[in-house]
Design a protein around this motif. Structure first.
Motif, PDB file in Angstrom:
ATOM      1  N   THR A  68       0.833  -1.198   0.000  1.00  0.00           N
ATOM      2  CA  THR A  68       0.000   0.000   0.000  1.00  0.00           C
ATOM      3  C   THR A  68       0.872   1.254   0.000  1.00  0.00           C
ATOM      4  OG1 THR A  68      -1.691  -1.195   1.233  1.00  0.00           O
ATOM      5  CG2 THR A  68      -1.871   1.186   1.180  1.00  0.00           C
ATOM      6  N   ALA A  69       1.905   1.271   0.819  1.00  0.00           N
ATOM      7  CA  ALA A  69       2.798   2.430   0.874  1.00  0.00           C
ATOM      8  C   ALA A  69       3.509   2.607  -0.467  1.00  0.00           C
ATOM      9  CB  ALA A  69       3.808   2.262   2.002  1.00  0.00           C
ATOM     10  N   TYR A  70       3.909   1.523  -1.091  1.00  0.00           N
ATOM     11  CA  TYR A  70       4.580   1.612  -2.391  1.00  0.00           C
ATOM     12  C   TYR A  70       3.643   2.178  -3.454  1.00  0.00           C
ATOM     13  CZ  TYR A  70       7.095   0.312  -6.583  1.00  0.00           C
ATOM     14  OH  TYR A  70       7.730   0.351  -7.799  1.00  0.00           O
ATOM     15  N   ARG A  71       2.399   1.710  -3.489  1.00  0.00           N
ATOM     16  CA  ARG A  71       1.437   2.217  -4.474  1.00  0.00           C
ATOM     17  C   ARG A  71       1.136   3.692  -4.257  1.00  0.00           C
ATOM     18  NH1 ARG A  71      -0.532  -2.936  -3.845  1.00  0.00           N
ATOM     19  NH2 ARG A  71      -1.995  -2.383  -2.206  1.00  0.00           N
ATOM     20  N   LYS A 129      -8.837  -0.382  -0.343  1.00  0.00           N
ATOM     21  CA  LYS A 129      -9.217   0.887  -0.950  1.00  0.00           C
ATOM     22  C   LYS A 129      -8.192   1.330  -2.003  1.00  0.00           C
ATOM     23  CE  LYS A 129     -10.316   5.650   0.183  1.00  0.00           C
ATOM     24  NZ  LYS A 129     -10.427   6.633   1.247  1.00  0.00           N
ATOM     25  N   TYR A 130      -6.908   1.157  -1.721  1.00  0.00           N
ATOM     26  CA  TYR A 130      -5.857   1.604  -2.618  1.00  0.00           C
ATOM     27  C   TYR A 130      -5.245   0.473  -3.454  1.00  0.00           C
ATOM     28  CZ  TYR A 130      -6.088   5.916   0.029  1.00  0.00           C
ATOM     29  OH  TYR A 130      -6.524   7.054   0.625  1.00  0.00           O
ATOM     30  N   LYS A 131      -5.903  -0.648  -3.508  1.00  0.00           N
ATOM     31  CA  LYS A 131      -5.378  -1.817  -4.224  1.00  0.00           C
ATOM     32  C   LYS A 131      -5.313  -1.588  -5.736  1.00  0.00           C
ATOM     33  CE  LYS A 131      -7.459  -6.040  -4.759  1.00  0.00           C
ATOM     34  NZ  LYS A 131      -8.114  -7.234  -4.232  1.00  0.00           N
ATOM     35  N   HIS A 132      -6.217  -0.789  -6.297  1.00  0.00           N
ATOM     36  CA  HIS A 132      -6.292  -0.636  -7.745  1.00  0.00           C
ATOM     37  C   HIS A 132      -5.636   0.645  -8.254  1.00  0.00           C
ATOM     38  CE1 HIS A 132      -8.821  -4.103  -7.871  1.00  0.00           C
ATOM     39  NE2 HIS A 132      -9.588  -3.590  -6.922  1.00  0.00           N
ATOM     40  N   ILE A 133      -4.797   1.270  -7.444  1.00  0.00           N
ATOM     41  CA  ILE A 133      -4.121   2.495  -7.892  1.00  0.00           C
ATOM     42  C   ILE A 133      -2.925   2.130  -8.734  1.00  0.00           C
ATOM     43  CG2 ILE A 133      -2.739   4.444  -7.100  1.00  0.00           C
ATOM     44  CD1 ILE A 133      -4.637   4.801  -4.841  1.00  0.00           C
TER      45      ILE A 133
END
Length: 68
Positions: free
Chosen positions: A26-29, A64-68
Motif C-alpha cells: 500500500t505504501a509503495y502504491r 481501498k488503494y489496491k487498484h491504484i
C-alpha cells in the motif's frame, strides 16, 4: 476470563502482522501515485504502519488503494 484475554491478544497480534505485510504494498502504491522518492515512501509506510495497529483499518486501506 484470562484465556479470553490471551486469545484476543493472539488474534490482535496476527491481524496486526498481516496488516503490516499489506502495508508494504500500500505504501509503495501511494508513493508511486504521488512523490516518487524515499522520503514519501517512508512517510506513507509510517502512516500505514501506524494504521495497521488498529484491527481492520489496515485491511480496509489496502483494499481501498489496491487498484491504484
Amino acid at each position: 476470563m484470562e484465556l479470553l484475554f490471551i486469545v484476543l491478544g493472539i488474534m490482535w497480534y496476527i491481524i496486526s502482522a498481516v496488516q503490516m505485510l499489506l502495508a508494504y504494498g500500500t505504501a509503495y502504491r501511494l508513493t508511486k501515485r504521488g512523490g516518487d522518492n524515499g522520503l514519501a515512501l517512508f512517510g506513507w509506510f509510517f502512516v500505514i504502519g501506524f494504521a495497521s495497529m488498529i484491527p481492520g483499518l489496515g485491511i480496509y486501506l489496502w483494499s481501498k488503494y489496491k487498484h491504484i
